[in-house]
Design a protein around this motif. Structure first.
Motif, PDB file in Angstrom:
ATOM      1  N   ILE A  43       0.770  -1.119  -0.056  1.00  0.00           N
ATOM      2  CA  ILE A  43      -0.290  -0.103   0.055  1.00  0.00           C
ATOM      3  C   ILE A  43       0.924   1.450   0.069  1.00  0.00           C
ATOM      4  CG2 ILE A  43      -1.714   1.141   1.338  1.00  0.00           C
ATOM      5  CD1 ILE A  43      -2.638  -1.532   2.608  1.00  0.00           C
ATOM      6  N   GLU A  44       1.986   1.206   0.829  1.00  0.00           N
ATOM      7  CA  GLU A  44       2.770   2.461   1.071  1.00  0.00           C
ATOM      8  C   GLU A  44       3.624   2.784  -0.387  1.00  0.00           C
ATOM      9  OE1 GLU A  44       7.264   2.933   2.623  1.00  0.00           O
ATOM     10  OE2 GLU A  44       5.973   1.367   3.577  1.00  0.00           O
ATOM     11  N   ILE A  45       4.150   1.748  -1.193  1.00  0.00           N
ATOM     12  CA  ILE A  45       4.866   2.203  -2.420  1.00  0.00           C
ATOM     13  C   ILE A  45       3.735   2.753  -3.327  1.00  0.00           C
ATOM     14  CG2 ILE A  45       4.730  -0.144  -3.460  1.00  0.00           C
ATOM     15  CD1 ILE A  45       7.626   2.556  -3.313  1.00  0.00           C
ATOM     16  N   THR A  46       2.558   2.278  -3.486  1.00  0.00           N
ATOM     17  CA  THR A  46       1.260   2.555  -4.367  1.00  0.00           C
ATOM     18  C   THR A  46       1.072   4.125  -3.996  1.00  0.00           C
ATOM     19  OG1 THR A  46       0.361   0.217  -4.602  1.00  0.00           O
ATOM     20  CG2 THR A  46      -0.878   2.194  -5.139  1.00  0.00           C
ATOM     21  N   ILE A  47       0.806   4.413  -2.667  1.00  0.00           N
ATOM     22  CA  ILE A  47       0.620   5.821  -2.403  1.00  0.00           C
ATOM     23  C   ILE A  47       1.860   6.557  -2.865  1.00  0.00           C
ATOM     24  CG2 ILE A  47       0.368   7.526  -0.248  1.00  0.00           C
ATOM     25  CD1 ILE A  47      -1.269   5.025   0.927  1.00  0.00           C
ATOM     26  N   TYR A  48       3.047   6.061  -2.733  1.00  0.00           N
ATOM     27  CA  TYR A  48       4.350   6.989  -2.722  1.00  0.00           C
ATOM     28  C   TYR A  48       4.569   7.412  -4.279  1.00  0.00           C
ATOM     29  CZ  TYR A  48       9.156   7.917  -3.719  1.00  0.00           C
ATOM     30  OH  TYR A  48      10.492   8.306  -3.767  1.00  0.00           O
ATOM     31  N   VAL A  49       4.218   6.356  -5.045  1.00  0.00           N
ATOM     32  CA  VAL A  49       4.298   6.560  -6.446  1.00  0.00           C
ATOM     33  C   VAL A  49       3.335   7.709  -7.088  1.00  0.00           C
ATOM     34  CG1 VAL A  49       4.134   5.337  -9.047  1.00  0.00           C
ATOM     35  CG2 VAL A  49       5.464   4.404  -7.087  1.00  0.00           C
ATOM     36  N   LEU A  50       2.048   7.456  -6.593  1.00  0.00           N
ATOM     37  CA  LEU A  50       0.945   8.475  -6.765  1.00  0.00           C
ATOM     38  C   LEU A  50       1.433   9.977  -6.481  1.00  0.00           C
ATOM     39  CD1 LEU A  50      -1.735   8.879  -7.803  1.00  0.00           C
ATOM     40  CD2 LEU A  50      -2.721   8.435  -5.729  1.00  0.00           C
ATOM     41  N   GLY A  51       1.848  10.052  -5.142  1.00  0.00           N
ATOM     42  CA  GLY A  51       2.061  11.162  -4.669  1.00  0.00           C
ATOM     43  C   GLY A  51       3.485  12.040  -5.467  1.00  0.00           C
ATOM     44  N   LEU A  52       4.400  11.125  -5.616  1.00  0.00           N
ATOM     45  CA  LEU A  52       5.707  11.652  -6.331  1.00  0.00           C
ATOM     46  C   LEU A  52       5.256  11.985  -7.743  1.00  0.00           C
ATOM     47  CD1 LEU A  52       8.708  12.088  -5.665  1.00  0.00           C
ATOM     48  CD2 LEU A  52       8.932   9.913  -6.846  1.00  0.00           C
ATOM     49  N   SER A  53       4.543  11.382  -8.376  1.00  0.00           N
ATOM     50  CA  SER A  53       4.205  11.789  -9.751  1.00  0.00           C
ATOM     51  C   SER A  53       3.536  12.865  -9.733  1.00  0.00           C
ATOM     52  CB  SER A  53       3.339  10.660 -10.748  1.00  0.00           C
ATOM     53  OG  SER A  53       1.942  10.485  -9.803  1.00  0.00           O
ATOM     54  N   LEU A  54       2.433  13.126  -8.990  1.00  0.00           N
ATOM     55  CA  LEU A  54       2.005  14.466  -8.815  1.00  0.00           C
ATOM     56  C   LEU A  54       2.718  15.643  -8.639  1.00  0.00           C
ATOM     57  CD1 LEU A  54      -1.369  13.709  -6.653  1.00  0.00           C
ATOM     58  CD2 LEU A  54      -1.365  14.244  -8.940  1.00  0.00           C
ATOM     59  N   VAL A  55       3.651  15.563  -7.588  1.00  0.00           N
ATOM     60  CA  VAL A  55       4.715  16.557  -7.450  1.00  0.00           C
ATOM     61  C   VAL A  55       5.432  16.902  -8.577  1.00  0.00           C
ATOM     62  CG1 VAL A  55       6.734  17.446  -6.200  1.00  0.00           C
ATOM     63  CG2 VAL A  55       4.513  16.348  -5.031  1.00  0.00           C
ATOM     64  N   LEU A  56       5.975  15.580  -9.233  1.00  0.00           N
ATOM     65  CA  LEU A  56       7.073  15.749 -10.553  1.00  0.00           C
ATOM     66  C   LEU A  56       6.400  16.349 -11.649  1.00  0.00           C
ATOM     67  CD1 LEU A  56       9.173  12.488  -9.812  1.00  0.00           C
ATOM     68  CD2 LEU A  56       9.850  15.016  -9.485  1.00  0.00           C
ATOM     69  N   ASN A  57       5.261  16.042 -11.829  1.00  0.00           N
ATOM     70  CA  ASN A  57       4.507  16.456 -12.817  1.00  0.00           C
ATOM     71  C   ASN A  57       3.953  18.013 -12.821  1.00  0.00           C
ATOM     72  OD1 ASN A  57       4.539  14.276 -14.546  1.00  0.00           O
ATOM     73  ND2 ASN A  57       2.709  13.330 -13.588  1.00  0.00           N
ATOM     74  N   ARG A  58       4.269  18.528 -11.457  1.00  0.00           N
ATOM     75  CA  ARG A  58       3.790  19.999 -11.413  1.00  0.00           C
ATOM     76  C   ARG A  58       5.059  20.795 -10.638  1.00  0.00           C
ATOM     77  NH1 ARG A  58      -0.039  16.502 -11.282  1.00  0.00           N
ATOM     78  NH2 ARG A  58      -1.972  17.036 -12.008  1.00  0.00           N
ATOM     79  N   LEU A  59       6.178  20.560 -11.148  1.00  0.00           N
ATOM     80  CA  LEU A  59       7.574  21.110 -10.544  1.00  0.00           C
ATOM     81  C   LEU A  59       7.550  22.567 -10.714  1.00  0.00           C
ATOM     82  CD1 LEU A  59      10.383  18.560 -10.809  1.00  0.00           C
ATOM     83  CD2 LEU A  59       9.184  19.702  -8.754  1.00  0.00           C
TER      84      LEU A  59
END
Length: 182
Positions: A43-59
């Protein structure tokens, strides 16, 4: 620069959830709860990838990164609070009492704690040393009993990595026998 409050809240919540779960999972691993930790990591890694992608796509918006970092900090704190409330595992308390005839061992036994006691000798003479193994969920109550009965006691606590035999083994066997009878 446009600030999307919904996106900021989502980034915060996702990273908060990820880090809270990460902290709890880490503590589960340290306490030997391997299967729970493995499940939590999925569950943790799924949430991590989702959150990181949101930030990286909006730098292009540095506020996103700040909110991500805030979610991280709050997540660490909340994860520690959750683990403290779960109070998994055991604690070993060593107590050195200045009075070798202290009533503390009896008080602790009356309250359900297993106590091993032996004579000790310190800089200022005879002492009484106690070793108490307790579930972490009872740790605060144990400290309260010690402080009330022996305010001058020297107390050290640590987490045991392996427990076998003794008071705990007998208690577990009795509890299992009672369950089988029911």
């Amino acid at each position: 620069m446009h600030i999307d409050m919904g996106m900021l809240v989502l980034i915060f919540i996702i990273n908060f959830a990820y880090i809270t779960l990460n902290t709890v999972r880490f503590l589960l691993v340290m306490r030997g709860y391997r299967y729970f930790a493995a499940f939590a990591s999925v569950i943790e890694i799924t949430i991590y990838v989702l959150g990181l992608s949101l930030v990286l796509n909006r730098l292009n918006n540095p506020i996103n990164l700040v909110v991500y970092a805030l979610g991280y900090g709050v997540g660490v704190y909340v994860g520690m609070v959750i683990e403290d409330r779960l109070a998994l595992g055991y604690t070993m308390i060593s107590v050195i009492l200045p009075d070798p005839k202290s009533s503390l061992p009896g008080v602790l036994r009356e309250n359900g704690f297993g106590v091993t006691q032996h004579a000790a000798y310190g800089l200022e003479g005879e002492r009484l040393e106690l070793e108490i193994l307790a579930p972490r969920k009872n740790e605060r109550r144990l400290y309260g009993l010690i402080k009330d009965a022996a305010p001058n006691a020297f107390v050290i606590a640590y987490e045991p990595r392996y427990i076998s035999g003794g008071f705990w083994l007998k208690r577990v066997k009795r509890r299992n026998a009672r369950r089988k009878k029911q």
